[in-house]
Design a protein around this motif. Structure first.
Motif, PDB file in Angstrom:
ATOM      1  N   VAL A 145       0.849  -1.190   0.000  1.00 14.20           N
ATOM      2  CA  VAL A 145       0.000   0.000   0.000  1.00 14.20           C
ATOM      3  C   VAL A 145       0.884   1.238   0.000  1.00 14.20           C
ATOM      4  O   VAL A 145       1.804   1.348   0.812  1.00 14.20           O
ATOM      5  N   VAL A 146       0.601   2.160  -0.902  1.00 13.70           N
ATOM      6  CA  VAL A 146       1.301   3.442  -0.942  1.00 13.70           C
ATOM      7  C   VAL A 146       0.330   4.515  -0.459  1.00 13.70           C
ATOM      8  O   VAL A 146      -0.744   4.684  -1.026  1.00 13.70           O
ATOM      9  N   VAL A 147       0.695   5.204   0.609  1.00 18.10           N
ATOM     10  CA  VAL A 147      -0.148   6.271   1.138  1.00 18.10           C
ATOM     11  C   VAL A 147      -0.014   7.482   0.222  1.00 18.10           C
ATOM     12  O   VAL A 147       1.079   8.040   0.071  1.00 18.10           O
ATOM     13  N   GLY A 148      -1.112   7.874  -0.404  1.00 16.51           N
ATOM     14  CA  GLY A 148      -1.102   8.964  -1.371  1.00 16.51           C
ATOM     15  C   GLY A 148      -1.785  10.208  -0.845  1.00 16.51           C
ATOM     16  O   GLY A 148      -1.891  10.424   0.367  1.00 16.51           O
ATOM     17  N   ALA A 149      -2.273  11.024  -1.762  1.00 15.55           N
ATOM     18  CA  ALA A 149      -2.946  12.270  -1.407  1.00 15.55           C
ATOM     19  C   ALA A 149      -4.216  12.396  -2.230  1.00 15.55           C
ATOM     20  O   ALA A 149      -4.509  11.565  -3.096  1.00 15.55           O
ATOM     21  N   SER A 150      -4.968  13.446  -1.977  1.00 14.92           N
ATOM     22  CA  SER A 150      -6.280  13.636  -2.593  1.00 14.92           C
ATOM     23  C   SER A 150      -6.198  13.702  -4.114  1.00 14.92           C
ATOM     24  O   SER A 150      -5.574  14.619  -4.663  1.00 14.92           O
ATOM     25  N   VAL A 209      -0.814  -4.297  -5.130  1.00 12.38           N
ATOM     26  CA  VAL A 209      -0.378  -2.965  -4.712  1.00 12.38           C
ATOM     27  C   VAL A 209      -1.481  -1.975  -5.031  1.00 12.38           C
ATOM     28  O   VAL A 209      -2.042  -1.970  -6.127  1.00 12.38           O
ATOM     29  N   ASN A 210      -1.807  -1.151  -4.045  1.00  6.80           N
ATOM     30  CA  ASN A 210      -2.869  -0.157  -4.190  1.00  6.80           C
ATOM     31  C   ASN A 210      -2.474   1.141  -3.496  1.00  6.80           C
ATOM     32  O   ASN A 210      -1.603   1.151  -2.628  1.00  6.80           O
ATOM     33  N   GLY A 211      -3.131   2.226  -3.884  1.00  9.73           N
ATOM     34  CA  GLY A 211      -2.922   3.514  -3.243  1.00  9.73           C
ATOM     35  C   GLY A 211      -4.043   3.801  -2.261  1.00  9.73           C
ATOM     36  O   GLY A 211      -5.164   3.303  -2.413  1.00  9.73           O
ATOM     37  N   ALA A 212      -3.756   4.627  -1.248  1.00 14.58           N
ATOM     38  CA  ALA A 212      -4.759   4.947  -0.234  1.00 14.58           C
ATOM     39  C   ALA A 212      -4.540   6.364   0.279  1.00 14.58           C
ATOM     40  O   ALA A 212      -3.443   6.709   0.719  1.00 14.58           O
ATOM     41  N   ASP A 251      -6.950   4.686   9.188  1.00 11.36           N
ATOM     42  CA  ASP A 251      -8.010   3.721   8.916  1.00 11.36           C
ATOM     43  C   ASP A 251      -8.003   3.240   7.470  1.00 11.36           C
ATOM     44  O   ASP A 251      -8.033   2.029   7.214  1.00 11.36           O
ATOM     45  N   ASN A 252      -7.969   4.153   6.506  1.00 13.14           N
ATOM     46  CA  ASN A 252      -8.075   3.746   5.099  1.00 13.14           C
ATOM     47  C   ASN A 252      -6.868   2.918   4.645  1.00 13.14           C
ATOM     48  O   ASN A 252      -7.044   1.841   4.060  1.00 13.14           O
ATOM     49  N   PRO A 253      -5.620   3.362   4.907  1.00 13.79           N
ATOM     50  CA  PRO A 253      -4.491   2.508   4.513  1.00 13.79           C
ATOM     51  C   PRO A 253      -4.505   1.132   5.172  1.00 13.79           C
ATOM     52  O   PRO A 253      -4.202   0.121   4.517  1.00 13.79           O
ATOM     53  N   VAL A 254      -4.852   1.068   6.460  1.00 15.99           N
ATOM     54  CA  VAL A 254      -4.882  -0.220   7.147  1.00 15.99           C
ATOM     55  C   VAL A 254      -5.988  -1.102   6.575  1.00 15.99           C
ATOM     56  O   VAL A 254      -5.807  -2.319   6.381  1.00 15.99           O
ATOM     57  N   TRP A 255      -7.117  -0.501   6.268  1.00 14.62           N
ATOM     58  CA  TRP A 255      -8.225  -1.261   5.661  1.00 14.62           C
ATOM     59  C   TRP A 255      -7.802  -1.846   4.314  1.00 14.62           C
ATOM     60  O   TRP A 255      -8.054  -3.030   4.039  1.00 14.62           O
ATOM     61  N   GLY A 261     -12.093  -8.554   2.157  1.00 15.30           N
ATOM     62  CA  GLY A 261     -12.856  -8.283   0.954  1.00 15.30           C
ATOM     63  C   GLY A 261     -12.041  -7.728  -0.194  1.00 15.30           C
ATOM     64  O   GLY A 261     -12.521  -7.660  -1.333  1.00 15.30           O
ATOM     65  N   LEU A 262     -10.784  -7.334   0.083  1.00 17.60           N
ATOM     66  CA  LEU A 262      -9.924  -6.790  -0.966  1.00 17.60           C
ATOM     67  C   LEU A 262      -8.884  -7.799  -1.442  1.00 17.60           C
ATOM     68  O   LEU A 262      -7.952  -7.422  -2.145  1.00 17.60           O
ATOM     69  N   ASP A 263      -9.056  -9.053  -1.092  1.00 15.24           N
ATOM     70  CA  ASP A 263      -8.145 -10.081  -1.600  1.00 15.24           C
ATOM     71  C   ASP A 263      -8.137 -10.058  -3.128  1.00 15.24           C
ATOM     72  O   ASP A 263      -9.195 -10.109  -3.767  1.00 15.24           O
ATOM     73  N   GLY A 264      -6.952  -9.963  -3.710  1.00 16.49           N
ATOM     74  CA  GLY A 264      -6.828  -9.975  -5.162  1.00 16.49           C
ATOM     75  C   GLY A 264      -7.046  -8.649  -5.843  1.00 16.49           C
ATOM     76  O   GLY A 264      -6.817  -8.521  -7.051  1.00 16.49           O
ATOM     77  N   VAL A 265      -7.494  -7.627  -5.105  1.00 17.48           N
ATOM     78  CA  VAL A 265      -7.713  -6.302  -5.701  1.00 17.48           C
ATOM     79  C   VAL A 265      -6.355  -5.646  -5.920  1.00 17.48           C
ATOM     80  O   VAL A 265      -5.560  -5.511  -4.983  1.00 17.48           O
ATOM     81  N   ASN A 266      -6.107  -5.204  -7.136  1.00 15.40           N
ATOM     82  CA  ASN A 266      -4.765  -4.762  -7.517  1.00 15.40           C
ATOM     83  C   ASN A 266      -4.844  -3.541  -8.424  1.00 15.40           C
ATOM     84  O   ASN A 266      -5.697  -3.460  -9.308  1.00 15.40           O
ATOM     85  N   GLY A 267      -3.947  -2.558  -8.170  1.00 17.12           N
ATOM     86  CA  GLY A 267      -3.858  -1.398  -9.038  1.00 17.12           C
ATOM     87  C   GLY A 267      -5.019  -0.436  -8.907  1.00 17.12           C
ATOM     88  O   GLY A 267      -5.463   0.151  -9.891  1.00 17.12           O
TER      89      GLY A 267
END
Length: 303
Positions: A145-150, A209-212, A251-255, A261-267
């Protein structure tokens, strides 16, 4: 019976490992605390031994039995990040890696390796760390997870692929005091583009890998050296009645890192636990690949 911690979180991930950069204050420390409360063994990455020890003491005071490993590294230096990545690749098998570390610096500030400080810390560090860990984790499932911005704010700050070091000052802003923020915003767009490029390379590997976006957060210290209009802007943000505290920002990055429910969710990129579309200039595969290749050149890795 499921064991619960002081904060009420169940220890659902007992025995798993996590790595968190920028873990000694603000959102990063709150992320470490939340993952530890879920039963994970957490590697806290920070720049200072003192800050690491103090943050670890705070986490342990609130999470009984928190298992923490402290790793000091200057994330503005590619050499330090490479050494950190190699150590972690050899000694850990993380199921979660969260890049949270970020700075806002004068656009003229350069590291001893010659990279612009904001670029080096915010983009090159996760590029080296996550690439190395992903390559070493072949066959092992993990969530990065990469912590991003708005995304809505970042829409106005597309990455200039010919000026990654943000030396085109007037293009950044006609107001000198706002240029550090503009350079920061560009690097957060780089984070999003990196997520998409890495995600394409991780298809069918078991690693995602996802952004949050954590939201507007108080007490991060991100703009503690702000001046002029940037200082005014920062003050207005900190006075925003809708701002979140670090625990809420975590909360959002940890979630994203742990929700079944996000197993396999990518990009993907998530805001307030919702999948959102990022600006068009971050979505172009050609632009993302160009950034990937130029970043590889800057850090001395094969593209």
């Amino acid at each position: 019976m499921t064991e619960r911690t002081e904060g009420g979180e169940s220890r659902t991930n007992e025995g798993e490992q996590a790595i968190v950069t920028g873990g000694t204050r603000g959102i990063g420390e709150a992320i470490v605390r939340s993952l530890a409360a879920q039963g994970m063994s957490v590697v806290m990455v920070g720049r200072s031994d003192t800050a690491l020890r103090e943050a670890a003491d705070r986490v342990r005071s609130r999470v009984q039995g928190a298992e923490l490993r402290l790793e000091r590294a200057d994330l503005s230096l590619v050499g330090d990040v490479r050494a950190l990545a190699d150590r972690l690749a050899e000694t850990t098998s993380p199921s979660v890696v969260i890049n949270n570390a970020a700075v806002t610096a004068d656009i003229r500030a350069r590291t001893e390796e010659g990279n612009q400080l904001t670029l080096a810390t915010n983009h090159l560090a996760p590029y080296v760390l996550m690439r190395t860990l992903a390559e070493a984790a072949t066959g092992r499932p993990a969530r990065f997870v990469v912590v991003g911005a708005s995304p809505s704010v970042l829409r106005r700050f597309p990455v200039d692929l010919d000026d990654l070091h943000a030396q085109g000052a007037r293009v950044l802003s006609r107001f000198p005091s706002l240029r550090p923020f503009a350079a920061y915003a560009r690097t957060k767009n780089m984070n999003t583009m990196f997520v998409y490029s890495l995600a394409r390379r991780l298809v069918d590997t078991g690693i995602t890998v996802n952004g949050a976006h954590p939201g507007i957060i108080a007490r991060t210290g991100l703009s503690r050296d702000a001046r002029g209009l940037e200082k005014v802007l920062t003050t207005m943000v900190q006075l925003n009645p809708f701002r979140k505290m670090p625990e809420q920002g975590a909360d959002n990055p940890v979630w994203v890192a742990t929700d079944p429910g996000l197993d396999g969710v990518n990009g993907r990129f998530f805001v307030d636990r919702k999948d959102v579309v990022t600006p068009d200039h971050t979505l172009s595969p050609e632009r993302c690949e160009a950034l990937w290749e130029r970043s590889a050149e800057l850090v001395g890795m094969a593209p």
